[in-house]
Design an enzyme around this catalytic site. Structure first.
Site, PDB file in Angstrom:
ATOM      1  N   GLU A  11      10.459  -4.928   4.514  1.00  0.00           N
ATOM      2  CA  GLU A  11      10.552  -6.332   4.099  1.00  0.00           C
ATOM      3  C   GLU A  11      10.210  -6.489   2.619  1.00  0.00           C
ATOM      4  O   GLU A  11      10.910  -7.162   1.853  1.00  0.00           O
ATOM      5  CB  GLU A  11       9.598  -7.207   4.917  1.00  0.00           C
ATOM      6  CG  GLU A  11       9.945  -7.331   6.394  1.00  0.00           C
ATOM      7  CD  GLU A  11       9.323  -6.241   7.253  1.00  0.00           C
ATOM      8  OE1 GLU A  11       9.010  -5.152   6.728  1.00  0.00           O
ATOM      9  OE2 GLU A  11       9.163  -6.482   8.466  1.00  0.00           O
TER      10      GLU A  11
ATOM     11  N   GLU B  20      -5.254  -7.475  14.872  1.00  0.00           N
ATOM     12  CA  GLU B  20      -4.768  -6.153  14.504  1.00  0.00           C
ATOM     13  C   GLU B  20      -5.916  -5.135  14.595  1.00  0.00           C
ATOM     14  O   GLU B  20      -5.701  -3.972  14.894  1.00  0.00           O
ATOM     15  CB  GLU B  20      -4.207  -6.198  13.079  1.00  0.00           C
ATOM     16  CG  GLU B  20      -3.107  -5.198  12.823  1.00  0.00           C
ATOM     17  CD  GLU B  20      -2.390  -5.455  11.520  1.00  0.00           C
ATOM     18  OE1 GLU B  20      -1.483  -6.319  11.507  1.00  0.00           O
ATOM     19  OE2 GLU B  20      -2.731  -4.842  10.509  1.00  0.00           O
TER      20      GLU B  20
ATOM     21  N   GLY C 186      -5.137  -2.487   5.034  1.00  0.00           N
ATOM     22  CA  GLY C 186      -4.321  -3.606   4.551  1.00  0.00           C
ATOM     23  C   GLY C 186      -4.975  -4.960   4.781  1.00  0.00           C
ATOM     24  O   GLY C 186      -5.097  -5.787   3.869  1.00  0.00           O
ATOM     25  N   ARG C 187      -5.450  -5.191   6.001  1.00  0.00           N
ATOM     26  CA  ARG C 187      -6.009  -6.516   6.325  1.00  0.00           C
ATOM     27  C   ARG C 187      -7.399  -6.724   5.748  1.00  0.00           C
ATOM     28  O   ARG C 187      -7.993  -7.779   5.929  1.00  0.00           O
ATOM     29  CB  ARG C 187      -6.001  -6.727   7.842  1.00  0.00           C
ATOM     30  CG  ARG C 187      -6.701  -5.637   8.627  1.00  0.00           C
ATOM     31  CD  ARG C 187      -6.321  -5.709  10.099  1.00  0.00           C
ATOM     32  NE  ARG C 187      -6.837  -4.605  10.883  1.00  0.00           N
ATOM     33  CZ  ARG C 187      -6.248  -3.419  11.003  1.00  0.00           C
ATOM     34  NH1 ARG C 187      -5.134  -3.179  10.346  1.00  0.00           N
ATOM     35  NH2 ARG C 187      -6.761  -2.479  11.759  1.00  0.00           N
TER      36      ARG C 187
ATOM     37  N   HIS D 280      -5.613 -34.251  17.425  1.00  0.00           N
ATOM     38  CA  HIS D 280      -4.549 -35.127  17.927  1.00  0.00           C
ATOM     39  C   HIS D 280      -3.448 -34.325  18.598  1.00  0.00           C
ATOM     40  O   HIS D 280      -2.351 -34.820  18.823  1.00  0.00           O
ATOM     41  CB  HIS D 280      -3.986 -35.963  16.776  1.00  0.00           C
ATOM     42  CG  HIS D 280      -5.020 -36.883  16.207  1.00  0.00           C
ATOM     43  ND1 HIS D 280      -5.176 -38.171  16.642  1.00  0.00           N
ATOM     44  CD2 HIS D 280      -5.988 -36.648  15.303  1.00  0.00           C
ATOM     45  CE1 HIS D 280      -6.190 -38.723  15.986  1.00  0.00           C
ATOM     46  NE2 HIS D 280      -6.705 -37.820  15.178  1.00  0.00           N
TER      47      HIS D 280
ATOM     48  N   LYS E  13       7.608  -0.948  12.418  1.00  0.00           N
ATOM     49  CA  LYS E  13       8.267  -0.472  11.200  1.00  0.00           C
ATOM     50  C   LYS E  13       9.327   0.587  11.548  1.00  0.00           C
ATOM     51  O   LYS E  13      10.426   0.592  11.014  1.00  0.00           O
ATOM     52  CB  LYS E  13       7.246   0.106  10.225  1.00  0.00           C
ATOM     53  CG  LYS E  13       6.310  -0.953   9.624  1.00  0.00           C
ATOM     54  CD  LYS E  13       5.398  -0.385   8.555  1.00  0.00           C
ATOM     55  CE  LYS E  13       4.433  -1.449   8.030  1.00  0.00           C
ATOM     56  NZ  LYS E  13       3.612  -1.037   6.913  1.00  0.00           N
TER      57      LYS E  13
ATOM     58  N   LYS F 242       0.841  -1.200   0.000  1.00  0.00           N
ATOM     59  CA  LYS F 242       0.000   0.000   0.000  1.00  0.00           C
ATOM     60  C   LYS F 242       0.879   1.254   0.000  1.00  0.00           C
ATOM     61  O   LYS F 242       0.697   2.163  -0.780  1.00  0.00           O
ATOM     62  CB  LYS F 242      -0.910  -0.041   1.231  1.00  0.00           C
ATOM     63  CG  LYS F 242      -1.930   1.052   1.309  1.00  0.00           C
ATOM     64  CD  LYS F 242      -2.910   0.766   2.446  1.00  0.00           C
ATOM     65  CE  LYS F 242      -3.824   1.953   2.687  1.00  0.00           C
ATOM     66  NZ  LYS F 242      -4.808   1.703   3.747  1.00  0.00           N
TER      67      LYS F 242
HETATM   68  C1  G6Q Z   1      -2.740  -4.273   7.814  1.00  0.00           C
HETATM   69  C2  G6Q Z   1      -1.529  -3.640   8.330  1.00  0.00           C
HETATM   70  C3  G6Q Z   1      -0.244  -4.277   7.899  1.00  0.00           C
HETATM   71  C4  G6Q Z   1       0.169  -3.916   6.465  1.00  0.00           C
HETATM   72  C5  G6Q Z   1       1.599  -4.369   6.230  1.00  0.00           C
HETATM   73  C6  G6Q Z   1       2.069  -4.086   4.828  1.00  0.00           C
HETATM   74  O1  G6Q Z   1      -3.855  -3.854   8.012  1.00  0.00           O
HETATM   75  O2  G6Q Z   1      -1.553  -2.290   8.079  1.00  0.00           O
HETATM   76  O3  G6Q Z   1      -0.276  -5.663   8.043  1.00  0.00           O
HETATM   77  O4  G6Q Z   1      -0.688  -4.518   5.556  1.00  0.00           O
HETATM   78  O5  G6Q Z   1       2.443  -3.743   7.146  1.00  0.00           O
HETATM   79  O6  G6Q Z   1       1.984  -2.713   4.524  1.00  0.00           O
HETATM   80  P1  G6Q Z   1       2.144  -2.214   3.052  1.00  0.00           P
HETATM   81  O7  G6Q Z   1       1.028  -2.739   2.230  1.00  0.00           O
HETATM   82  O8  G6Q Z   1       2.121  -0.703   3.111  1.00  0.00           O
HETATM   83  O9  G6Q Z   1       3.462  -2.736   2.558  1.00  0.00           O
END
Ligand code: G6Q
Length: 547
Positions: A212, A353, A267-268, A384, A512, A206
Site C-alpha cells: 500500500e 495486534e 511498528g505500532r 447518543h 501482506k 519500516k
Molecule cells: C505494526 C505492524 C503493522 C506495520 C504495517 C506497516 O506493528 O507491524 O501495522 O506497521 O504493516 O509496515 P511497514 O512500516 O513495514 O510499511
C-alpha cells in the site's frame, strides 16, 4: 511452562469471581468511604480513578499475586534491559529507549543504543528546523507548505493520532496530511488542492516493501514529476523513514534524507522514533521532545513502582479480571475530548495486534481468552449512539473515560457540560437505577398499573458496569505522552500474564503475502484453481465487471 490458568493464583481468582459476581458496586461504595481515595492515583500528570470497578482489596491482592506468579517484575526488567523478549522475531523491544530522556545507557546485544537515538533525534531536529523556517526549498525554489505522510498501520496510526491530538499546537504555515489507504481515492483527495512545488512527501515504512505504502509513494512521485518534469526533483520533495537503506535508495530518495530507526522498534510502538517525523514537523521539535518526556515519566514509574502502586500494572490486571474472570469480550475507550478522536483507533491497533494471539510464547495452544476487542469513539457523541448497549445490553463492557479538565478552547460553558456528561455517565453506569427508583420517578405519571410495571422493567438499569476515569489538567504533548505510555505498558502487562508474545504480528504478515498472490492473478486476468469456490467466484465477478 504451564499455562497461567493452571496456576493456583488463577484458580483463586476464579473462586473469587464467584463471590464478586453478586456484589454491587453501590454497596461497596456505601460500605467504604475511603474507596475513591484508595483506588485512585496520580502519575506523570494523569489522575486515574479506578474505584468504579467491581473490586475489593482482596481482588487487588489476588490479582497482584497472579502478576507475581507470572514473574511480571522480571519481565519488565527484561524489556528495559534490551533482552530479546520478542522471541519469534528474535528482537529486543525498546520503544522505552526512544524516549529515555535520562539518557541512561540501554544495551542491546552489548551495544548502548542511546548515542544512535540521540544522533537521529538531532538529525530530525535539523530537518524540522529547515522545513519549518522555510529554508528547505523545493525543486523550483519554493518553501514547503504541505507535508504528506505516506505509511500504513504502525507507520501511520500513531503520527496521525498524535498530530490530531496536538492540532492546537500546530503551526498555521505547515499543513500535515496522511495517506494510508491503497484506495486511490485517499491519495487523489489529499493531493487535489496541493501545489507540487510546495509539497514534501514523507514515505514511512519500516520494511520499505509494504504494498500500500509503496504504491501510494510511486503514484505521489508520478504526480510530482508530472508537474515538475525532472526526475531529480524527487530529491527535494521526498524523504524516507525506514530501517532499510538500500530500498530507500532504489526508490530514488537521497539517503541523506533518510531517517532511521531500528528493528527493536515495533511498528505500532514507533511514533516515538523518526516515524513521528510529521509530529515534529507539525508541532515543532520542542513539543516533540515534551511528548517523549511525558512518556518517559510514565516509563520510569512503570520501571520503578512496586506492583501494588504501579498504574499500568493495576489497569492491566483490571483488564485481565474482566476478560478472563467476568468474561467481558470487549473494552471501550471513550475520550471526552475531540482532539483525541483517533485514540480509539490507535489503541485498537496497539492492543489487538499485540495481544490478539492464541498460542503462548512457547507455542502451546491457549485454553483461555486473550486480547479483547478494543473499540470506542469520542463522548459525548457516543452517548447518543452506542452507550445504550453499555448501559442496558447483555454484555459487560468495561470502559475507559478520558478527559482534560481545562479545554484548549474555552467557549462559554462547553467544557462544564462536557465534563458533567463524562462524570454523569460513569456514575450512571456504576449505580444503575433500581426498579424502586424507576417506580418513584414515575410516581406522578398518569399510568395504569400494568403500564407502570412495563415501564419499570424498561427504565431500570442494572448498573455495576465498570469504568476507569483518566483525567489530565490539560491536553499537552507531555500529558499525551504519559497517556500513551500508560496504555502501551498496560498492553505489555496483559501479554505477560497471558504468557504471549505481544510484539509480533503474524496475522498482519499473512495479509501482506495473500494480497500479493491475488494481485498477480488479477494482472493475468484469470483466477487459478488454487482458491476456494467463494474467492474464485469473487475474482471472476470482479474481472468480468471491471471497466
Ligand atoms: C505494526 C505492524 C503493522 C506495520 C504495517 C506497516 O506493528 O507491524 O501495522 O506497521 O504493516 O509496515 P511497514 O512500516 O513495514 O510499511
Amino acid at each position: 511452562m504451564s499455562l497461567v490458568n493452571q496456576l493456583p493464583e488463577w484458580k483463586a481468582l476464579e473462586a473469587h469471581w464467584e463471590q464478586m459476581a453478586s456484589v454491587h458496586m453501590r454497596d461497596l461504595f456505601a460500605r467504604d468511604p475511603g474507596r475513591a481515595e484508595r483506588y485512585s492515583q496520580s502519575v506523570a500528570g494523569l489522575y486515574v480513578d479506578y474505584s468504579k470497578n467491581l473490586i475489593t482489596d482482596e481482588t487487588l491482592q489476588l490479582l497482584t499475586r497472579l502478576a507475581e506468579a507470572t514473574q511480571l517484575p522480571r519481565w519488565i526488567q527484561r524489556m528495559y534491559q534490551g533482552e530479546h523478549i520478542n522471541n519469534t522475531e528474535d528482537r529486543a523491544v525498546l520503544h522505552i529507549a526512544l524516549r529515555n530522556r535520562s539518557n541512561r545507557p540501554i544495551y542491546v546485544d552489548g551495544e548502548d543504543v542511546m548515542p544512535g537515538i540521540n544522533a537521529e533525534l538531532e538529525k530530525i531536529e535539523n530537518f524540522v528546523t529547515e522545513v519549518r523556517s522555510g529554508s528547505w526549498r523545493g525543486f523550483t525554489g519554493h518553501s514547503i507548505r504541505d507535508v504528506v505522510h505516506i505509511g500504513i498501520g504502525g507507520s501511520n496510526l500513531g503520527p496521525l493520532m498524535v498530530c490530531e491530538a496536538l492540532r492546537h499546537y500546530q503551526s498555521e504555515d505547515l499543513r500535515v496530511h496522511f495517506v494510508s489507504n491503497v484506495d486511490g481515492t485517499h491519495l487523489r483527495e489529499t493531493l487535489r488542492t496541493l501545489n507540487p512545488e510546495q509539497t514534501l512527501f514523507v514515505v514511512a515504512s519500516k520494511t520499505f516493501t509494504t504494498q500500500e505504502t509503496m504504491t501510494n509513494a510511486n503514484s505521489a512521485r508520478a504526480w510530482l514529476l508530472a508537474a515538475l518534469g525532472e526526475e531529480i526533483a524527487v530529491r527535494d520533495h521526498f524523504v524516507a523513514v525506514s530501517t532499510h537503506e538500500e530500498r530507500v535508495r532504489a526508490f530514488g530518495i537521497d539517503t541523506k534524507h533518510m531517517f532511521r530507526f531500528w528493528d527493536w522498534v515495533g511498528g505500532r510502538y514507533s511514533l516515538w522514533s523518526a516515524i513521528g517525523l510529521p509530529i515534529a514537523l507539525a508541532v515543532g521539535m520542542d513539543r516533540f521532545r515534551q511528548l517523549l518526556e511525558g512518556a518517559h515519566a510514565m516509563d520510569e514509574h512503570f520501571r520503578t513502582a512496586d506492583l501494588q502502586s504501579n498504574l499500568p500494572v493495576r489497569l492491566g490486571l483490571l483488564g485481565i479480571w474482566y476478560r478472563n474472570f467476568a468474561g467481558a469480550p470487549t473494552q471501550a475507550v471513550l475520550p471526552y475530548d475531540q482532539y483525541l478522536r483517533y485514540l480509539p483507533a490507535y489503541l485498537q491497533q496497539a492492543d489487538m495486534e499485540s495481544n490478539g494471539k492464541y498460542v503462548s510464547r512457547t507455542g502451546e495452544r491457549l485454553t483461555y481468552d486473550t486480547g479483547p476487542v478494543v473499540w470506542g469513539a469520542p463522548g459525548t457523541d457516543g452517548q447518543h449512539a452506542f452507550f445504550q448497549l453499555i448501559h442496558q445490553g447483555t454484555q459487560l463492557i468495561p470502559a475507559d473515560f478520558i478527559a482534560a479538565i481545562n479545554s484548549l478552547h474555552p467557549l462559554s460553558d462547553h467544557q462544564e457540560k462536557l465534563l458533567a456528561n463524562c462524570f454523569a455517565q460513569t456514575e450512571a453506569l456504576m449505580k444503575g437505577r433500581t426498579p424502586e427508583e424507576a417506580r418513584a420517578d414515575m410516581e406522578n405519571w398518569d399510568l395504569s398499573e400494568a403500564q407502570r410495571e412495563l415501564l419499570v422493567a424498561h427504565r431500570s438499569f442494572p448498573g455495576n458496569r465498570p469504568t476507569n476515569t483518566i483525567l489530565m489538567e490539560r491536553l499537552t504533548p507531555r500529558t499525551l505522552g504519559a497517556l500513551l505510555a500508560l496504555y502501551e505498558h498496560r498492553i505489555f502487562v496483559q501479554g505477560v500474564i497471558w504468557g504471549i508474545n505481544s510484539f509480533d504480528q503474524w496475522g498482519v504478515e499473512l495479509g501482506k503475502e495473500l494480497a500479493g498472490v491475488l494481485l498477480e492473478e488479477i494482472a493475468q486476468g484469470k483466477a487459478t484453481e488454487e482458491h476456494d469456490a467463494s474467492t474464485r467466484a469473487l475474482l471472476d465477478y470482479y474481472l468480468k465487471h471491471r471497466t
